[in-house]
Motif scaffolding. Structure first.
Motif, PDB file in Angstrom:
ATOM      1  N   TYR A 108       0.826  -1.209   0.000  1.00  0.00           N
ATOM      2  CA  TYR A 108       0.000   0.000   0.000  1.00  0.00           C
ATOM      3  C   TYR A 108       0.861   1.259   0.000  1.00  0.00           C
ATOM      4  CZ  TYR A 108      -3.973   3.024   1.187  1.00  0.00           C
ATOM      5  OH  TYR A 108      -4.941   4.005   1.167  1.00  0.00           O
ATOM      6  N   ASP A 109       1.917   1.269   0.778  1.00  0.00           N
ATOM      7  CA  ASP A 109       2.783   2.446   0.865  1.00  0.00           C
ATOM      8  C   ASP A 109       3.454   2.738  -0.467  1.00  0.00           C
ATOM      9  OD1 ASP A 109       2.198   1.442   3.453  1.00  0.00           O
ATOM     10  OD2 ASP A 109       3.847   2.587   4.300  1.00  0.00           O
ATOM     11  N   ILE A 166       0.251  -3.987   4.181  1.00  0.00           N
ATOM     12  CA  ILE A 166      -0.168  -4.947   3.166  1.00  0.00           C
ATOM     13  C   ILE A 166      -1.661  -4.765   2.937  1.00  0.00           C
ATOM     14  CG2 ILE A 166      -0.526  -7.394   2.674  1.00  0.00           C
ATOM     15  CD1 ILE A 166       2.046  -7.955   4.263  1.00  0.00           C
ATOM     16  N   PHE A 167      -2.049  -4.635   1.670  1.00  0.00           N
ATOM     17  CA  PHE A 167      -3.455  -4.400   1.340  1.00  0.00           C
ATOM     18  C   PHE A 167      -3.926  -5.518   0.418  1.00  0.00           C
ATOM     19  CE2 PHE A 167      -7.046  -2.093  -0.609  1.00  0.00           C
ATOM     20  CZ  PHE A 167      -7.624  -1.540   0.532  1.00  0.00           C
ATOM     21  N   PRO A 168      -4.732  -6.472   0.922  1.00  0.00           N
ATOM     22  CA  PRO A 168      -5.199  -7.573   0.072  1.00  0.00           C
ATOM     23  C   PRO A 168      -6.162  -7.081  -0.996  1.00  0.00           C
ATOM     24  CG  PRO A 168      -6.273  -7.654   2.214  1.00  0.00           C
ATOM     25  CD  PRO A 168      -5.223  -6.598   2.307  1.00  0.00           C
ATOM     26  N   GLY A 193       9.675  -6.136   0.898  1.00  0.00           N
ATOM     27  CA  GLY A 193       9.571  -4.871   0.186  1.00  0.00           C
ATOM     28  C   GLY A 193      10.250  -4.851  -1.155  1.00  0.00           C
ATOM     29  N   GLU A 194      10.621  -6.032  -1.688  1.00  0.00           N
ATOM     30  CA  GLU A 194      11.323  -6.089  -2.971  1.00  0.00           C
ATOM     31  C   GLU A 194      10.370  -6.196  -4.159  1.00  0.00           C
ATOM     32  OE1 GLU A 194      14.583  -8.881  -3.011  1.00  0.00           O
ATOM     33  OE2 GLU A 194      14.911  -8.633  -0.845  1.00  0.00           O
ATOM     34  N   GLU A 244       3.039   6.105  -2.823  1.00  0.00           N
ATOM     35  CA  GLU A 244       4.184   6.933  -3.228  1.00  0.00           C
ATOM     36  C   GLU A 244       4.309   7.016  -4.741  1.00  0.00           C
ATOM     37  OE1 GLU A 244       7.367   5.000  -1.240  1.00  0.00           O
ATOM     38  OE2 GLU A 244       6.643   5.513   0.772  1.00  0.00           O
ATOM     39  N   ALA A 245       3.889   5.954  -5.440  1.00  0.00           N
ATOM     40  CA  ALA A 245       3.979   5.952  -6.904  1.00  0.00           C
ATOM     41  C   ALA A 245       2.741   6.564  -7.560  1.00  0.00           C
ATOM     42  CB  ALA A 245       4.163   4.512  -7.402  1.00  0.00           C
ATOM     43  N   GLY A 246       1.777   6.998  -6.768  1.00  0.00           N
ATOM     44  CA  GLY A 246       0.551   7.562  -7.314  1.00  0.00           C
ATOM     45  C   GLY A 246      -0.359   6.529  -7.949  1.00  0.00           C
TER      46      GLY A 246
END
Length: 435
Positions: free
Chosen positions: A161-162, A299-301, A272-273, A166-168
C-alpha cells in the motif's frame, strides 16, 4: 397374617429379581451397543488441523462424548503426504479417516475406489445448508459423495500500500470493494515501474506451490477459463488466456521466473522487494506478520484484476473422507466423528475456527472480534466454481507450471497453451482408460 406376609414377601422378592434381571440384561445390551472401536485419523495441514497439539485437543473433546471410540492421529505435510497415502494404499496401512480437500479425497482417491460413500451424511438436515457451490465441488462426476466439507477459503493477491501511494497508483484500485480492472492493473504497473520499482511482480513457476495465484491472474485478466463448466476437461488454450499471457510477458516490471516458488514470492514481497504478490490469503499475512515483525509497510489484500467487473477467485475447500477398509464398525465410527465436528453449530464453529478459514454454510459471523478475518471475509463473495476436481488434476498442475516456464523463455504462447491442454487432457484420458 403370618401366611399373608410370607406370600407378600415372596411376591416382592420375585418382582425385584425380575427387575434386576432386566437391568442386567439392559446393561449387557448397552455394553454390546457401545462396543469399543479404534480408528486412525490422518490430517493434512488444514490450518491448525495440521498441528498435533490442536488436533489432540479436538479428539479429547470427542472422546468425552464417545468414550468407546479410540482415536489415534497423525499430521501429514504436503511434501510427503501424498506419497505416504499411496504407499499405505499399496501396503494395506490406510487410515480410517482423512482431512483434506475434494481434489484428493474425491477426484483422486475416490475415483480409484479407495473411499467410502458418504451419501448418508448429505441426507442430514444440517447438510442442506451447505452452499450449493461447495456441494457441487463435493460431488464426484458419477454423482457419488466421498467427501464431506468443513471449511473453505478464498485466495487473493496483495499490494504494498505504501509503495502504491508513493507511486501515485492508489487511484487505480477500489479500496472499498478491493477490486480493479485490467486497465487499472496495467496503469498501476506502469506507474510503479516509472516510479523506480523495476521489479513490480513475478510470475513464479519453479514448482506447483501457489499455482492458484498464477491461474487466477491469467484467467481473470480477460475472462479466460481453465476448465469447462462441468469440470470434465481443460480448455485454457483460449484467445482470452493467450491475450492475458502476452500482456504479462510484455509488461515492463512483470517477470517470469522459473527459479522462484510461491513461497519465495511471498518472502520477496514482505521484504519490500516486490510491489505486489499473486500468492496470498489471510494465512500468508498471519504467517508473515510473525516472521517479519519489523515490516514497515501496510499490506493491502486485493482481488485479481479483471475486465468483466467481477473477479473470479480461486478458493480452497477442506473436509473429511472415510477410507473403505471393509470394516463397518470403523467406518461408522469415522462417520460419527464427522457428525460430531459438523452437526451442531457450537462444535462446528470450533472446528472451523481451528482451521482458521470460513464455514461452508451460513452460521453467522464466527470471527466477530477478529479484524483480520473480517477484512478478508470480503473475498468469499468473489469465489468462483471449484475446478480442482477436474480429472487428473495433479498432472494438469505440472503441465501448467511447465507452460509458464516456456512462455517466460519466449515460446509461442498459443502453442504453449495448446500443448498444456493436450498434455492435461491426454493424461486424463489415459487415466479413464486404465480405470
Amino acid at each position: 397374617m403370618k401366611r399373608f406376609w410370607a406370600w407378600a414377601m415372596l411376591l416382592i422378592l420375585s418382582v425385584c429379581l425380575q427387575a434386576c434381571s432386566r437391568v442386567s440384561s439392559d446393561s449387557i445390551s448397552q455394553e454390546e451397543d457401545e462396543e469399543e472401536v479404534a480408528i486412525t485419523i490422518w490430517s493434512y495441514p488444514v490450518g491448525n488441523w495440521g498441528k498435533p497439539s490442536t488436533l489432540s485437543a479436538l479428539v479429547s473433546e470427542f472422546r468425552r462424548e464417545y468414550p468407546n471410540i479410540h482415536v489415534s492421529i497423525e499430521c501429514l505435510d504436503y511434501t510427503t503426504g501424498d506419497e505416504k497415502v499411496i504407499r499405505a494404499a499399496k501396503e494395506g496401512g490406510l487410515p480410517d479417516l482423512i482431512v483434506e480437500g475434494p481434489e484428493r479425497i474425491s477426484a483422486n482417491w475416490g475415483a480409484k475406489g479407495l473411499m467410502a460413500d458418504l451419501a448418508d451424511l448429505w441426507e442430514e438436515d444440517y447438510s442442506e445448508k451447505v452452499y450449493e457451490s461447495v456441494r457441487k465441488a463435493s460431488r464426484n462426476l458419477d454423482g457419488s459423495y466421498y467427501f464431506f466439507p468443513m471449511c473453505m477459503s478464498a485466495h487473493c493477491m496483495a499490494i504494498n500500500y505504501d509503495m502504491f501511494r508513493e507511486a501515485g497508483a492508489l487511484q487505480y484500485i477500489d479500496e472499498e470493494t478491493r477490486t480493479w480492472s485490467t486497465e487499472d492493473f496495467i496503469n498501476a504497473v506502469n506507474a510503479l515501474y516509472d516510479y523506480g520499482q523495476k521489479q513490480v511482480a513475478v510470475v513464479y513457476c519453479k514448482d506447483q506451490s501457489g499455482d492458484q495465484g498464477t491461474r487466477a491472474l491469467v484467467n481473470n485478466l480477460y475472462g479466460g477459463m481453465y476448465t469447462d463448466e462441468g469440470h470434465t476437461r481443460y480448455i485454457a488454450d483460449s484467445e482470452e488466456n493467450v491475450k492475458a499471457l502476452q500482456l504479462l510477458y510484455d509488461l515492463e516490471g512483470i517477470d517470469f521466473d522459473p527459479d522462484i516458488t510461491g513461497a519465495d514470492e511471498i518472502d520477496l514481497f514482505c521484504r519490500g522487494e516486490l510491489a505486489m504478490a499473486f500468492c496470498w490469503n489471510e494465512s500468508a499475512e498471519v504467517a508473515q506478520t510473525i516472521k517479519n515483525p519489523d515490516k514497515d509497510f501496510d499490506i493491502f489484500p486485493m482481488a485479481f484484476p479483471t475486465d468483466s467487473g467481477k473477479p473470479r477467485l480461486q478458493g480452497g475447500i477442506w473436509g473429511f473422507g472415510v477410507f473403505n477398509k471393509k470394516n463397518e464398525a470403523k467406518m461408522e465410527a469415522a462417520r460419527t466423528f464427522i457428525r460430531y465436528m459438523t452437526e451442531t453449530n457450537a462444535q462446528y464453529t470450533k472446528a472451523v475456527q481451528t482451521s482458521t478459514f470460513w464455514p461452508v454454510r451460513d452460521i453467522g459471523d464466527i470471527y466477530l472480534n477478529d479484524a483480520l478475518m473480517t477484512e478478508y471475509s470480503i473475498f468469499t463473495q468473489y469465489l468462483d466454481s471449484y475446478y480442482q476436481i477436474t480429472p487428473n488434476w495433479p498432472a494438469a498442475r505440472t503441465a501448467w507450471l511447465e507452460m509458464l516456464q516456456k512462455v517466460g523463455d519466449g515460446a509461442d504462447i498459443p502453442s504453449a497453451l495448446e500443448e498444456f491442454c493436450e498434455t492435461a487432457n491426454e493424461n486424463r484420458n489415459k487415466n479413464k482408460r486404465s480405470e
